[in-house]
Design an enzyme around this catalytic site. Structure first.
Site, PDB file in Angstrom:
ATOM      1  CG  HIS A 217      -2.072   1.100   0.688  1.00 35.41           C
ATOM      2  ND1 HIS A 217      -2.971   0.973  -0.348  1.00 35.41           N
ATOM      3  CD2 HIS A 217      -2.202   2.367   1.111  1.00 35.41           C
ATOM      4  CE1 HIS A 217      -3.615   2.093  -0.525  1.00 35.41           C
ATOM      5  NE2 HIS A 217      -3.180   2.965   0.339  1.00 35.41           N
ATOM      6  CE1 TYR A 221      -2.268   7.096  -1.008  1.00 36.64           C
ATOM      7  CE2 TYR A 221      -1.799   5.401   0.611  1.00 36.64           C
ATOM      8  CZ  TYR A 221      -2.701   6.158  -0.106  1.00 36.64           C
ATOM      9  OH  TYR A 221      -4.043   5.966   0.071  1.00 36.64           O
ATOM     10  CG  HIS A 368      -8.767   1.762  -7.469  1.00 36.18           C
ATOM     11  ND1 HIS A 368      -9.041   3.056  -7.085  1.00 36.18           N
ATOM     12  CD2 HIS A 368      -7.754   1.346  -6.664  1.00 36.18           C
ATOM     13  CE1 HIS A 368      -8.231   3.402  -6.096  1.00 36.18           C
ATOM     14  NE2 HIS A 368      -7.428   2.386  -5.829  1.00 36.18           N
ATOM     15  CG  PHE A 369      -4.462  -0.972 -10.360  1.00 35.30           C
ATOM     16  CD1 PHE A 369      -3.739  -1.121 -11.516  1.00 35.30           C
ATOM     17  CD2 PHE A 369      -4.996  -2.110  -9.755  1.00 35.30           C
ATOM     18  CE1 PHE A 369      -3.574  -2.365 -12.085  1.00 35.30           C
ATOM     19  CE2 PHE A 369      -4.840  -3.361 -10.312  1.00 35.30           C
ATOM     20  CZ  PHE A 369      -4.130  -3.487 -11.499  1.00 35.30           C
ATOM     21  CG  HIS A 370      -5.350   0.277 -15.592  1.00 35.89           C
ATOM     22  ND1 HIS A 370      -5.490  -0.949 -15.015  1.00 35.89           N
ATOM     23  CD2 HIS A 370      -4.299   0.170 -16.440  1.00 35.89           C
ATOM     24  CE1 HIS A 370      -4.579  -1.777 -15.509  1.00 35.89           C
ATOM     25  NE2 HIS A 370      -3.835  -1.125 -16.375  1.00 35.89           N
ATOM     26  NE  ARG A 433      -6.615  -7.761  -9.661  1.00 38.25           N
ATOM     27  CZ  ARG A 433      -5.788  -7.169  -8.784  1.00 38.25           C
ATOM     28  NH1 ARG A 433      -6.168  -6.988  -7.514  1.00 38.25           N
ATOM     29  NH2 ARG A 433      -4.606  -6.742  -9.149  1.00 38.25           N
ATOM     30  NE  ARG A 434      -3.100  -9.934 -10.281  1.00 38.50           N
ATOM     31  CZ  ARG A 434      -2.424  -9.745  -9.163  1.00 38.50           C
ATOM     32  NH1 ARG A 434      -2.759 -10.400  -8.073  1.00 38.50           N
ATOM     33  NH2 ARG A 434      -1.417  -8.922  -9.116  1.00 38.50           N
TER      34      ARG A 434
HETATM   35 FE1  HAS Z   1      -5.988   2.093  -4.219  1.00 34.16          FE
HETATM   36  C1  HAS Z   1      -6.298  -1.325  -4.568  1.00 34.16           C
HETATM   37  C2  HAS Z   1      -8.016   2.022  -1.484  1.00 34.16           C
HETATM   38  C3  HAS Z   1      -5.541   5.493  -3.783  1.00 34.16           C
HETATM   39  C4  HAS Z   1      -3.372   2.036  -6.446  1.00 34.16           C
HETATM   40  N1  HAS Z   1      -5.027   0.635  -5.312  1.00 34.16           N
HETATM   41  C5  HAS Z   1      -5.325  -0.706  -5.318  1.00 34.16           C
HETATM   42  C6  HAS Z   1      -4.428  -1.381  -6.214  1.00 34.16           C
HETATM   43  C7  HAS Z   1      -3.570  -0.435  -6.706  1.00 34.16           C
HETATM   44  C8  HAS Z   1      -3.967   0.832  -6.142  1.00 34.16           C
HETATM   45  C9  HAS Z   1      -2.400  -0.663  -7.640  1.00 34.16           C
HETATM   46  O1  HAS Z   1      -9.120  -0.094   0.440  1.00 34.16           O
HETATM   47  C10 HAS Z   1      -4.476  -2.865  -6.556  1.00 34.16           C
HETATM   48  C11 HAS Z   1      -3.503  -3.702  -5.829  1.00 34.16           C
HETATM   49  C12 HAS Z   1      -3.616  -5.115  -6.322  1.00 34.16           C
HETATM   50  O2  HAS Z   1      -3.002  -5.439  -7.361  1.00 34.16           O
HETATM   51  O3  HAS Z   1      -4.361  -5.894  -5.707  1.00 34.16           O
HETATM   52  N2  HAS Z   1      -6.697   3.497  -2.911  1.00 34.16           N
HETATM   53  C13 HAS Z   1      -7.527   3.256  -1.872  1.00 34.16           C
HETATM   54  C14 HAS Z   1      -7.818   4.515  -1.182  1.00 34.16           C
HETATM   55  C15 HAS Z   1      -7.134   5.490  -1.856  1.00 34.16           C
HETATM   56  C16 HAS Z   1      -6.410   4.843  -2.914  1.00 34.16           C
HETATM   57  C17 HAS Z   1      -8.696   4.702   0.008  1.00 34.16           C
HETATM   58  N3  HAS Z   1      -4.719   3.492  -4.977  1.00 34.16           N
HETATM   59  C18 HAS Z   1      -4.701   4.825  -4.654  1.00 34.16           C
HETATM   60  C19 HAS Z   1      -3.637   5.479  -5.374  1.00 34.16           C
HETATM   61  C20 HAS Z   1      -3.025   4.498  -6.128  1.00 34.16           C
HETATM   62  C21 HAS Z   1      -3.723   3.260  -5.861  1.00 34.16           C
HETATM   63  C22 HAS Z   1      -3.309   6.944  -5.267  1.00 34.16           C
HETATM   64  C23 HAS Z   1      -1.870   4.580  -7.051  1.00 34.16           C
HETATM   65  C24 HAS Z   1      -1.181   5.648  -7.306  1.00 34.16           C
HETATM   66  N4  HAS Z   1      -6.988   0.631  -3.248  1.00 34.16           N
HETATM   67  C25 HAS Z   1      -7.740   0.808  -2.112  1.00 34.16           C
HETATM   68  C26 HAS Z   1      -8.213  -0.501  -1.641  1.00 34.16           C
HETATM   69  C27 HAS Z   1      -7.705  -1.465  -2.519  1.00 34.16           C
HETATM   70  C28 HAS Z   1      -6.951  -0.720  -3.513  1.00 34.16           C
HETATM   71  C29 HAS Z   1      -9.032  -0.787  -0.467  1.00 34.16           C
HETATM   72  C30 HAS Z   1      -7.900  -2.977  -2.430  1.00 34.16           C
HETATM   73  C31 HAS Z   1      -9.010  -3.434  -3.273  1.00 34.16           C
HETATM   74  C32 HAS Z   1      -9.126  -4.928  -3.271  1.00 34.16           C
HETATM   75  O4  HAS Z   1     -10.115  -5.423  -2.735  1.00 34.16           O
HETATM   76  O5  HAS Z   1      -8.247  -5.634  -3.796  1.00 34.16           O
HETATM   77  C33 HAS Z   1      -7.095   6.971  -1.463  1.00 34.16           C
HETATM   78  O6  HAS Z   1      -5.757   7.354  -1.257  1.00 34.16           O
HETATM   79  C34 HAS Z   1      -7.744   7.874  -2.473  1.00 34.16           C
HETATM   80  C35 HAS Z   1      -7.838   9.306  -1.973  1.00 34.16           C
HETATM   81  C36 HAS Z   1      -8.059  10.290  -3.104  1.00 34.16           C
HETATM   82  C37 HAS Z   1      -8.917  11.309  -3.107  1.00 34.16           C
HETATM   83  C38 HAS Z   1      -9.015  12.206  -4.329  1.00 34.16           C
HETATM   84  C39 HAS Z   1      -8.474  13.624  -4.109  1.00 34.16           C
HETATM   85  C40 HAS Z   1      -8.480  14.389  -5.390  1.00 34.16           C
HETATM   86  C41 HAS Z   1      -7.495  15.223  -5.821  1.00 34.16           C
HETATM   87  C42 HAS Z   1      -7.612  15.867  -7.188  1.00 34.16           C
HETATM   88  C43 HAS Z   1      -8.115  17.297  -7.132  1.00 34.16           C
HETATM   89  C44 HAS Z   1      -8.379  17.782  -8.517  1.00 34.16           C
HETATM   90  C45 HAS Z   1      -8.285  19.083  -8.923  1.00 34.16           C
HETATM   91  C46 HAS Z   1      -8.590  19.452 -10.346  1.00 34.16           C
HETATM   92  C47 HAS Z   1      -7.919  20.184  -8.007  1.00 34.16           C
HETATM   93  C48 HAS Z   1      -9.782  11.605  -1.955  1.00 34.16           C
HETATM   94  C49 HAS Z   1      -6.281  15.519  -5.017  1.00 34.16           C
HETATM   95  C50 HAS Z   1     -10.045  19.730 -10.427  1.00 34.16           C
HETATM   96  C51 HAS Z   1     -10.426  20.706 -11.469  1.00 34.16           C
HETATM   97  C52 HAS Z   1     -11.702  20.870 -11.883  1.00 34.16           C
HETATM   98  C53 HAS Z   1     -11.980  21.853 -12.927  1.00 34.16           C
HETATM   99  C54 HAS Z   1     -12.835  20.066 -11.341  1.00 34.16           C
END
Ligand code: HAS
Length: 542
Positions: A217, A221, A368-370, A433-434
């Site tokens: 995990h 990050y 999700h991760f793509h 998946r997979r």
């Molecule tokens: Fe995830 C599975 C939970 C973030 C990558 N994640 C994965 C896997 C990968 C991955 C590779 O709880 C698969 C692993 C595998 O092969 O089995 N993930 C989360 C949570 C977050 C999260 C809670 N993941 C990421 C990030 C990744 C990533 C970042 C890669 C870089 N993830 C999970 C969970 C799994 C999981 C479970 C397991 C699932 C399972 O069952 O297998 C959080 O960090 C996300 C928080 C993000 C936000 C968004 C904030 C938005 C921002 C953009 C602002 C935009 C602006 C522009 C200002 C709250 C900062 C706007 C402009 C306008 C004009 C509108």
């Protein structure tokens, strides 16, 4: 840039894109197999290609890019060049990582390490695959130590001064990385290597998966934080504005350092052998690690709005018109930010224990991760590449390159819309998946999934065009006219508050991390060790 620093940075960046190209070819092929559109010749396997794709894209492309980017920013922000010892450690790290990568890739291509990018037990690879992973991890530690030494030296010479924010962020990211990789190092050294060499007969599978996810995990990050470094420090400068708040940005990095690691169980929520109470504790901590991302979103909106208003924007969304839409240094990372909104929402769904039961091990997770790593992070890294390569090679980023870069970004977004969109949808319909092309003996549910798989493959083809265009763009950047390109690092807004000195008391933060890790992991891991887990002989994959 000092020529010697340029060489180190460029070596990392070019290696990263070499991995992206080979990983992209493997990705395209496995997507076509999954969609039932091609059959592979010469007994090449679907899982073999999937392993090559995952390892080269998710582990190698990212790690090389991140180290190259960090070294460039540390050199730039700490006075213009690296300490000779840091540079040497950077090259040592590069050499170790590259040896490991080449050996690992050869083994994967020979079908001797078809264990997917997560490589935990019970799938068993050739022992040399695990040895090569050790080289990659130890190599990355050398680069991390190089950054720490440079930082320490700067602190000694500039007593009492606040470290430039880019370097502060690089140090926090590398600290997190080193603490996280200890878990996978223990897994590889004490479990996978003895077992694959045949020194022990069985392996404790739940412990192996737990040690992997302790690392797995924070690994995500480790990919995200360098993208945040660009969003916080580079983007305000590119749009002609200033950072909204230095203190807020540093606090979010400290929160990532604290909460990235003790959350691995959210990948194991559906797994037996871990009592629910510990899953609960880690789900709570997972929700804590969402906060710094929400802070980042707030800060970015504030930066955009503050800048927009300072140049005359009116109304609630007038600032949108003041953003430099034709500048690829802005456009590519911005599309990454935009997509991170649904991507992050998907993560929050994954982390919610009950919803995880619906999505776990389905293509939803792949979707999700793509969006996260393969779009938000990758597009940001591409956006950085457009100015980083000319900045370190003394060349110009031409208007034509801006246009080609924007085209590349759009191709990526469209391809990902099809691919990740179908993955999310078909995942909710239950498609696992997979798994290679299978209609599960023409089961009606599985037959219903097929159009989505075809859409995924079409998205994959569009993305492959995106990879090729990116490589062409890099060749053009390397041959651009000689001249100057700025390394954009923003100043902080005058309205921002003072940065508290406690942010640099690393001893305090590392102690808190250790306590959190002990709270989240000590008891369940002791349980796994004493109960022996389910000893497995594993499955030899070659
Ligand atoms: Fe995830 C599975 C939970 C973030 C990558 N994640 C994965 C896997 C990968 C991955 C590779 O709880 C698969 C692993 C595998 O092969 O089995 N993930 C989360 C949570 C977050 C999260 C809670 N993941 C990421 C990030 C990744 C990533 C970042 C890669 C870089 N993830 C999970 C969970 C799994 C999981 C479970 C397991 C699932 C399972 O069952 O297998 C959080 O960090 C996300 C928080 C993000 C936000 C968004 C904030 C938005 C921002 C953009 C602002 C935009 C602006 C522009 C200002 C709250 C900062 C706007 C402009 C306008 C004009 C509108």
């Amino acid at each position: 840039f000092d020529r010697r620093d340029s060489a180190l940075v460029l070596a990392h960046i070019l290696f990263a894109f070499g991995a992206l190209l080979i990983g992209g070819i493997a990705g395209l092929l496995q997507g076509l197999v999954r969609g039932g559109m091609v059959k592979l010749p010469y007994e090449i396997g679907y899982y073999q290609l999937l392993t090559a794709h995952g390892v080269l894209m998710a582990l190698i492309f990212t790690t090389y890019f991140i180290i190259g980017f960090m070294y460039s920013g540390v050199a730039k922000s700490l006075g213009g060049y690296l300490l000779p010892i840091s540079r040497k450690l950077g090259w040592l790290g590069f050499g170790l990582m590259s040896t490991g990568t080449v050996v690992a890739t050869i083994l994967i291509l020979l079908n001797k390490a078809t264990v997917l990018y997560t490589f935990y037990a019970p799938l068993k690879a050739s022992p040399w695959f695990y040895v090569s992973l050790v080289l990659v991890v130890v190599g990355s530690w050398m680069s991390g130590i190089g950054i720490f030494i440079n930082y320490r030296y700067w602190k000694k010479v500039h007593q009492g001064q606040t470290t430039p924010i880019f370097t502060f962020m690089a140090v926090a990211t590398m600290m997190m990385w080193i603490i996280a990789t200890l878990g996978v190092a223990i897994e590889v050294l004490f479990q996978l290597i003895p077992w694959s060499f045949g020194w022990v007969e069985t392996i404790n599978v739940v412990l192996s998966r737990t040690l992997f996810w302790y690392f797995g995990h924070p690994l995500v990050y480790f990919w995200l934080l360098p993208a945040y470094m660009c969003w916080y420090v580079v983007i305000p400068k590119v749009i002609g504005g200033k950072m909204f708040s230095d203190a807020l940005a540093r606090l979010s990095f400290i929160m990532f350092l604290l909460f990235s690691i003790p959350v691995g169980f959210h990948h194991q929520l559906m797994e037996p052998g871990i009592p629910n109470v510990w899953k609960y504790v880690q789900v709570v901590l997972t929700f804590m690690v969402i906060i710094p991302s929400l802070m980042t979103a707030f800060s970015l909106f504030a930066t955009f709005e503050q800048h927009g208003r300072s140049v005359g924007a009116k109304g609630l969304f007038g600032w949108l018109k003041k953003l430099p839409w034709r500048d690829v240094r802005f456009f590519a990372p911005f599309m990454g930010m935009l997509i991170f909104i649904p991507a992050g929402a998907g993560g929050i769904i994954n982390a919610s224990h009950e919803l995880n039961a619906v999505v776990h091990n389905t293509l939803w997770v792949t979707g999700h991760f793509h969006l996260t790593v393969a779009t938000s992070v990758a597009l940001t890294f591409f956006g950085v590449t457009y100015w980083l390569i000319p900045a370190v090679t003394g060349r110009v980023l031409t208007p034509k390159m801006h246009r080609l870069g924007i085209l590349q970004t759009l191709i990526w977004v469209v391809g990902m819309f099809f691919m990740s969109g179908s993955m999310h949808t078909v995942g909710l319909l239950g498609s696992p998946r997979r798994t290679a092309f299978t209609t599960y003996q023409d089961h009606p549910d599985a037959v219903l999934w097929m159009p989505y798989h075809v859409a995924m493959a079409i998205g994959g083809m569009i993305l492959f065009i995106g990879v090729i265009l990116m490589i062409v763009n890099i060749v053009m950047l390397l041959n651009a006219p000689k001249g100057f390109t700025e390394f954009p690092l923003a100043e902080v807004s005058e309205k921002a508050e003072q940065t508290p000195a406690i942010f640099e008391r690393w001893g305090v933060w590392v102690s808190v991390v250790v306590i959190l890790i002990l709270v989240a992991y000590a008891m369940p891991v002791m349980d796994m060790i004493t109960s022996g887990g389910v000893g497995s002989k594993g499955f030899v994959t070659w």
